[in-house]
Enzyme design. Sequence first.
Site, mmCIF file in Angstrom:
data_model
loop_
_atom_site.group_PDB
_atom_site.id
_atom_site.type_symbol
_atom_site.label_atom_id
_atom_site.label_comp_id
_atom_site.label_asym_id
_atom_site.label_seq_id
_atom_site.Cartn_x
_atom_site.Cartn_y
_atom_site.Cartn_z
ATOM 1 N N HIS A 223 0.886 -1.191 0.000
ATOM 2 C CA HIS A 223 0.000 0.000 0.000
ATOM 3 C C HIS A 223 0.916 1.232 0.000
ATOM 4 O O HIS A 223 1.788 1.366 -0.866
ATOM 5 C CB HIS A 223 -0.938 -0.114 1.211
ATOM 6 C CG HIS A 223 -2.081 0.848 1.270
ATOM 7 N ND1 HIS A 223 -2.488 1.619 0.218
ATOM 8 C CD2 HIS A 223 -2.927 1.169 2.300
ATOM 9 C CE1 HIS A 223 -3.540 2.363 0.579
ATOM 10 N NE2 HIS A 223 -3.817 2.111 1.852
ATOM 11 N N HIS A 262 -2.121 -2.481 -9.495
ATOM 12 C CA HIS A 262 -3.144 -1.867 -8.643
ATOM 13 C C HIS A 262 -4.336 -2.798 -8.560
ATOM 14 O O HIS A 262 -4.681 -3.441 -9.548
ATOM 15 C CB HIS A 262 -3.580 -0.506 -9.215
ATOM 16 C CG HIS A 262 -4.285 0.341 -8.213
ATOM 17 N ND1 HIS A 262 -5.628 0.208 -7.947
ATOM 18 C CD2 HIS A 262 -3.828 1.313 -7.398
ATOM 19 C CE1 HIS A 262 -5.964 1.072 -7.001
ATOM 20 N NE2 HIS A 262 -4.894 1.758 -6.647
ATOM 21 N N ASP A 313 2.448 5.722 -6.581
ATOM 22 C CA ASP A 313 3.699 5.703 -5.812
ATOM 23 C C ASP A 313 4.932 5.733 -6.714
ATOM 24 O O ASP A 313 6.014 6.120 -6.265
ATOM 25 C CB ASP A 313 3.749 4.451 -4.914
ATOM 26 C CG ASP A 313 2.762 4.553 -3.768
ATOM 27 O OD1 ASP A 313 2.562 5.675 -3.268
ATOM 28 O OD2 ASP A 313 2.191 3.517 -3.373
HETATM 29 C C1 LIG Z 1 -1.093 4.002 -3.122
HETATM 30 C C2 LIG Z 1 -1.170 2.533 -3.290
HETATM 31 O O1 LIG Z 1 -1.381 1.830 -2.350
HETATM 32 S S1 LIG Z 1 -0.954 1.909 -4.853
HETATM 33 C C3 LIG Z 1 -0.293 0.246 -4.622
HETATM 34 C C4 LIG Z 1 1.145 0.320 -4.179
HETATM 35 N N1 LIG Z 1 1.733 -1.015 -4.083
HETATM 36 C C5 LIG Z 1 2.741 -1.428 -4.896
HETATM 37 O O2 LIG Z 1 3.220 -0.728 -5.765
HETATM 38 C C6 LIG Z 1 3.274 -2.803 -4.605
HETATM 39 C C7 LIG Z 1 3.457 -3.628 -5.870
HETATM 40 N N2 LIG Z 1 2.159 -4.035 -6.399
HETATM 41 C C8 LIG Z 1 1.486 -5.112 -5.929
HETATM 42 O O3 LIG Z 1 1.963 -5.842 -5.045
HETATM 43 C C9 LIG Z 1 0.110 -5.405 -6.481
HETATM 44 O O4 LIG Z 1 -0.002 -4.920 -7.786
HETATM 45 C C10 LIG Z 1 -1.013 -4.829 -5.619
HETATM 46 C C11 LIG Z 1 -0.892 -5.330 -4.173
HETATM 47 C C12 LIG Z 1 -0.957 -3.310 -5.602
HETATM 48 C C13 LIG Z 1 -2.358 -5.230 -6.202
HETATM 49 O O5 LIG Z 1 -2.506 -6.597 -5.976
HETATM 50 P P1 LIG Z 1 -3.699 -7.454 -6.594
HETATM 51 O O6 LIG Z 1 -4.855 -6.647 -6.954
HETATM 52 O O7 LIG Z 1 -3.942 -8.547 -5.629
HETATM 53 O O8 LIG Z 1 -3.064 -7.925 -7.940
HETATM 54 P P2 LIG Z 1 -2.632 -9.388 -8.277
HETATM 55 O O9 LIG Z 1 -1.683 -9.857 -7.216
HETATM 56 O O10 LIG Z 1 -3.868 -10.161 -8.496
HETATM 57 O O11 LIG Z 1 -1.828 -9.181 -9.629
HETATM 58 C C14 LIG Z 1 -2.134 -9.871 -10.806
HETATM 59 C C15 LIG Z 1 -0.851 -10.460 -11.383
HETATM 60 O O12 LIG Z 1 0.070 -9.416 -11.628
HETATM 61 C C16 LIG Z 1 1.264 -9.623 -10.911
HETATM 62 N N3 LIG Z 1 1.705 -8.354 -10.357
HETATM 63 C C17 LIG Z 1 0.928 -7.380 -9.831
HETATM 64 N N4 LIG Z 1 1.677 -6.354 -9.421
HETATM 65 C C18 LIG Z 1 2.953 -6.681 -9.707
HETATM 66 C C19 LIG Z 1 4.181 -6.021 -9.496
HETATM 67 N N5 LIG Z 1 4.226 -4.822 -8.914
HETATM 68 N N6 LIG Z 1 5.310 -6.636 -9.886
HETATM 69 C C20 LIG Z 1 5.270 -7.857 -10.472
HETATM 70 N N7 LIG Z 1 4.118 -8.530 -10.677
HETATM 71 C C21 LIG Z 1 2.986 -7.959 -10.299
HETATM 72 C C22 LIG Z 1 0.888 -10.563 -9.774
HETATM 73 O O13 LIG Z 1 2.007 -11.286 -9.313
HETATM 74 C C23 LIG Z 1 -0.148 -11.423 -10.439
HETATM 75 O O14 LIG Z 1 0.521 -12.363 -11.235
HETATM 76 P P3 LIG Z 1 -0.036 -13.870 -11.342
HETATM 77 O O15 LIG Z 1 -1.393 -13.727 -11.961
HETATM 78 O O16 LIG Z 1 0.975 -14.539 -12.200
HETATM 79 O O17 LIG Z 1 -0.087 -14.401 -9.933
HETATM 80 O O1 LIG Z 2 -6.824 2.211 -3.893
HETATM 81 C C1 LIG Z 2 -5.936 1.452 -3.463
HETATM 82 O O2 LIG Z 2 -6.099 0.238 -3.249
HETATM 83 C C2 LIG Z 2 -4.578 1.988 -3.192
HETATM 84 C C3 LIG Z 2 -4.394 3.375 -3.666
HETATM 85 O O3 LIG Z 2 -4.131 3.623 -4.814
HETATM 86 C C4 LIG Z 2 -4.586 4.451 -2.710
HETATM 87 O O4 LIG Z 2 -4.955 4.198 -1.553
HETATM 88 O O5 LIG Z 2 -4.360 5.624 -3.084
#
Ligand SMILES: CC(=O)SCCNC(=O)CCNC(=O)[C@H](O)C(C)(C)COP(=O)(O)OP(=O)(O)OC[C@H]1O[C@@H](n2cnc3c(N)ncnc32)[C@H](O)[C@@H]1OP(=O)(O)O
Ligand SMILES: O=C([O-])CC(=O)C(=O)O
Length: 377
Positions: A223, A262, A313
């Site tokens: 997050h 995301h 981010d």
């Molecule tokens: C302000 C915020 O909070 S924005 C989010 C900030 N977080 C990040 O940048 C952390 C990196 N990103 C992630 O971990 C994820 O994209 C999340 C947690 C944000 C979203 O997770 P989910 O909605 O559960 O996406 P999910 O895990 O289903 O992703 C789908 C596929 O893409 C892949 N994937 C998603 N994000 C990434 C990533 N950043 N790097 C590599 N692979 C990724 C997953 O591994 C998954 O692959 P699979 O189908 O082979 O298992």
């Molecule tokens: O919406 C989300 O899951 C994460 C995000 O981008 C935020 O909190 O700004």
Amino acid sequence: MSETPDIKKGLVGVYADESSISKVMPETNSLTYRGYAVQDLCENASFDETAYLLWNGELPSQAQLAAFQAEEKANRALSPALLRVLREFPRDAHPMDAIRTAVSFMGMEDPETADISDAAQRRKAMRLLAKIPAAVAASNRLSKGLEPIAPDASLSFGANFFHMVFGKVPQPEVLKAFDVSMILYAEHTFNASTFTARTICSTMADMHGAITGAIAALKGPLHGGANEAVMHMLKEIPSPDVAEAWLRERFDHKALVMGFGHRVYKTGDSRVPTMKKYAEIMAEVVGDKRWMNTSAVLARVMLAEKKIHPNLDFPAGPAYYLMGFDIPLFTPIFVCSRITGWAAHVLEQAADNRLIRPLSFYTGLEQRPVVPLAQRG
Ligand SMILES: CC(=O)SCCNC(=O)CCNC(=O)[C@H](O)C(C)(C)COP(=O)(O)OP(=O)(O)OC[C@H]1O[C@@H](n2cnc3c(N)ncnc32)[C@H](O)[C@@H]1OP(=O)(O)O
Ligand SMILES: O=C([O-])CC(=O)C(=O)O
């Protein structure tokens, strides 16, 4: 054992409630706060106006904004007791732990903690908006052996934050980029930290409790913590020319690439183009294009190879770095902004409350008798 119900792990795709605060439209990669597009707010309004909007549903008139800003400025100072507590924190404590603990302490000393009426919750939200930046800046300085700098009520919200962190106010382009980041970070529907705040509020716990929990949730690298992780990652890459090879090696290890992906946006985060524009302005101002050039390579390869887009981010990390902030301050800066969205959701939840309490499907052992300790050997 009964039949497995339809479990939505991670609550993917679940509508948990109604909300009139913001709307994410993943089909068009857009986001509105109370009906206004975030890009429009970034170019035509300030963070203060956005905070007012989120809490009141409408943009302020000039008189309403002046009153809002005066109240924020009047509430910035930290109590002597909180300043003493901040001095006792371990020097190497993560700033997110410091601000989480500081907000919890603010709850103990707030004159209206136990009053969860709408009017009192709004006054507490204002005190948090005003004091959180002061606590973030003070704990950052104390961790470096520097004395905290008192807030300056003659300065705007953003200028005062730079003043409290660095002892000086930067040029207008930097203040604008910071203000834009604050608007973009302010609110985003039922993300994990906001949902945490609403869950805490749903038990009729108070504003400070809800915000303390929300800060704990925001810290995680999946997050808000991702903005710090992005910058650590960019610094690991020696130069833009080797960024593609660096990334491909990461693919080989199936490692997450921070700042990408995301839960809701699958074809691009609505906030990225605006934040990227201002991160690029920061790179111009500072005269250092390395981070944005490396970022461009990562974004190109992630899209081509994984079809995954950057999230907010990703450009926010280098933008804050170019503004001169220490990396561990990036997520606390997110807190300084998101307090507006969290508080708006706490007010909305409380106005039409129902305890948040989902079900879990039990997969453990069937019921069995307790064998007394003496017979267990
Ligand atoms: C302000 C915020 O909070 S924005 C989010 C900030 N977080 C990040 O940048 C952390 C990196 N990103 C992630 O971990 C994820 O994209 C999340 C947690 C944000 C979203 O997770 P989910 O909605 O559960 O996406 P999910 O895990 O289903 O992703 C789908 C596929 O893409 C892949 N994937 C998603 N994000 C990434 C990533 N950043 N790097 C590599 N692979 C990724 C997953 O591994 C998954 O692959 P699979 O189908 O082979 O298992
Ligand atoms: O919406 C989300 O899951 C994460 C995000 O981008 C935020 O909190 O700004």
